[in-house]
Design a protein around this motif. Structure first.
Motif, mmCIF file in Angstrom:
data_model
loop_
_atom_site.group_PDB
_atom_site.id
_atom_site.type_symbol
_atom_site.label_atom_id
_atom_site.label_comp_id
_atom_site.label_asym_id
_atom_site.label_seq_id
_atom_site.Cartn_x
_atom_site.Cartn_y
_atom_site.Cartn_z
ATOM 1 N N PRO A 1 0.816 -1.219 0.000
ATOM 2 C CA PRO A 1 0.000 0.000 0.000
ATOM 3 C C PRO A 1 0.853 1.274 0.000
ATOM 4 N N GLN A 2 0.268 2.325 -0.503
ATOM 5 C CA GLN A 2 0.847 3.647 -0.376
ATOM 6 C C GLN A 2 0.345 4.194 0.946
ATOM 7 N N TRP A 3 1.234 4.640 1.808
ATOM 8 C CA TRP A 3 0.854 5.074 3.146
ATOM 9 C C TRP A 3 0.597 6.568 3.188
ATOM 10 N N GLN A 4 -0.501 6.938 3.828
ATOM 11 C CA GLN A 4 -0.879 8.342 3.991
ATOM 12 C C GLN A 4 -1.054 8.637 5.481
ATOM 13 N N VAL A 5 -0.456 9.728 5.936
ATOM 14 C CA VAL A 5 -0.615 10.126 7.333
ATOM 15 C C VAL A 5 -2.069 10.540 7.555
ATOM 16 N N LEU A 6 -2.678 10.009 8.601
ATOM 17 C CA LEU A 6 -4.077 10.312 8.908
ATOM 18 C C LEU A 6 -4.212 11.178 10.153
ATOM 19 N N CYS A 7 -3.429 10.885 11.185
ATOM 20 C CA CYS A 7 -3.480 11.651 12.431
ATOM 21 C C CYS A 7 -2.242 11.322 13.248
ATOM 22 N N ALA B 1 -11.838 9.716 11.753
ATOM 23 C CA ALA B 1 -11.066 10.654 10.933
ATOM 24 C C ALA B 1 -11.609 10.619 9.511
ATOM 25 N N TRP B 2 -11.343 11.677 8.777
ATOM 26 C CA TRP B 2 -11.798 11.808 7.389
ATOM 27 C C TRP B 2 -10.672 11.360 6.465
ATOM 28 N N LEU B 3 -10.961 10.480 5.506
ATOM 29 C CA LEU B 3 -9.968 9.985 4.557
ATOM 30 C C LEU B 3 -10.579 9.917 3.165
ATOM 31 N N ASP B 4 -10.207 10.839 2.314
ATOM 32 C CA ASP B 4 -10.645 10.824 0.912
ATOM 33 C C ASP B 4 -12.143 10.580 0.748
ATOM 34 N N GLY B 5 -12.952 11.305 1.475
ATOM 35 C CA GLY B 5 -14.402 11.199 1.344
ATOM 36 C C GLY B 5 -15.054 10.123 2.189
ATOM 37 N N ALA B 6 -14.283 9.430 3.006
ATOM 38 C CA ALA B 6 -14.845 8.379 3.860
ATOM 39 C C ALA B 6 -14.527 8.676 5.321
ATOM 40 N N GLN B 7 -15.458 8.333 6.190
ATOM 41 C CA GLN B 7 -15.217 8.415 7.627
ATOM 42 C C GLN B 7 -14.604 7.086 8.070
ATOM 43 N N VAL B 8 -13.409 7.171 8.642
ATOM 44 C CA VAL B 8 -12.689 5.982 9.082
ATOM 45 C C VAL B 8 -12.683 5.948 10.605
ATOM 46 N N ALA B 9 -13.152 4.844 11.175
ATOM 47 C CA ALA B 9 -13.123 4.649 12.624
ATOM 48 C C ALA B 9 -11.818 3.930 12.965
ATOM 49 N N LEU B 10 -11.010 4.580 13.819
ATOM 50 C CA LEU B 10 -9.741 4.013 14.258
ATOM 51 C C LEU B 10 -9.891 3.480 15.672
ATOM 52 N N PHE B 11 -9.459 2.258 15.887
ATOM 53 C CA PHE B 11 -9.506 1.642 17.208
ATOM 54 C C PHE B 11 -8.090 1.297 17.630
ATOM 55 N N TYR B 12 -7.664 1.876 18.751
ATOM 56 C CA TYR B 12 -6.328 1.686 19.291
ATOM 57 C C TYR B 12 -6.436 0.821 20.533
ATOM 58 N N TRP C 1 -9.085 -0.824 6.204
ATOM 59 C CA TRP C 1 -7.860 -0.294 5.610
ATOM 60 C C TRP C 1 -6.665 -0.829 6.377
ATOM 61 N N PRO C 2 -5.544 -1.059 5.687
ATOM 62 C CA PRO C 2 -4.318 -1.335 6.426
ATOM 63 C C PRO C 2 -3.947 -0.077 7.208
ATOM 64 N N VAL C 3 -3.484 -0.239 8.415
ATOM 65 C CA VAL C 3 -3.154 0.913 9.253
ATOM 66 C C VAL C 3 -1.957 0.555 10.114
ATOM 67 N N ARG C 4 -1.138 1.566 10.405
ATOM 68 C CA ARG C 4 0.039 1.320 11.228
ATOM 69 C C ARG C 4 0.437 2.583 11.978
ATOM 70 N N LEU C 5 1.156 2.365 13.068
ATOM 71 C CA LEU C 5 1.813 3.460 13.775
ATOM 72 C C LEU C 5 3.222 3.547 13.218
ATOM 73 N N ASN C 6 3.602 4.728 12.799
ATOM 74 C CA ASN C 6 4.941 4.964 12.293
ATOM 75 C C ASN C 6 5.532 6.079 13.149
ATOM 76 N N GLY C 7 6.196 5.684 14.219
ATOM 77 C CA GLY C 7 6.657 6.673 15.186
ATOM 78 C C GLY C 7 5.460 7.240 15.909
ATOM 79 N N GLU C 8 5.255 8.525 15.797
ATOM 80 C CA GLU C 8 4.129 9.189 16.477
ATOM 81 C C GLU C 8 2.973 9.519 15.543
ATOM 82 N N VAL C 9 2.976 8.977 14.331
ATOM 83 C CA VAL C 9 1.875 9.237 13.400
ATOM 84 C C VAL C 9 1.158 7.951 13.036
#
Length: 122
Positions: free
Chosen positions: A13-19, A32-43, A109-117
């Motif tokens: 995947p191409q990674w985009q910073v979300l928050c 969070a808002w991502l390209d016209g979609a509401q994405v629910a993030l669960f940590y 969506w694939p999601v990851r923590l990359n440092g603090e983002v």
């Protein structure tokens, strides 16, 4: 046998910073808002499965409302799930499948923590 000039297609995947990590609420959802979609993030920092971050569609296909980010995280039948706050159907965080209505599913969506983002794969 593949032709000699065949090229390998990169499917990573191409990674985009979300928050930022600071925007996440442990053991809960944020939206969070991502390209016209509401994405629910669960940590889930203490998740036994090893994976700590999930990104699913905030739109509940059963209720037709954007509420998944307010759902309750839990385990059901060995699966890590989010319970919709309206009609309480359960969606697997891993792949978005609805346990009660298998024909319904949340986009993931694939999601990851990359440092603090927080980065989401497109």
């Amino acid at each position: 046998m593949a032709p000699v000039n065949a090229q390998r297609i990169d499917v990573s995947p191409q990674w985009q910073v979300l928050c930022s990590r600071q925007d996440l609420v442990p053991n809960s959802g944020v939206v969070a808002w991502l390209d016209g979609a509401q994405v629910a993030l669960f940590y889930l920092p203490d998740a036994e499965e090893g994976r700590q971050l999930f990104a699913v569609d905030n739109h509940d296909p059963h209720a037709g409302a954007n509420v998944i980010g307010r759902g309750i995280v839990g385990h059901l039948g060995g699966d890590l799930v989010i319970a919709s706050p309206l009609y309480k159907q359960h969606y697997r965080l891993e792949d978005g499948t609805c346990l009660e209505y298998p024909e319904q599913r949340l986009r993931t969506w694939p999601v990851r923590l990359n440092g603090e983002v927080v980065e989401v794969g497109l």
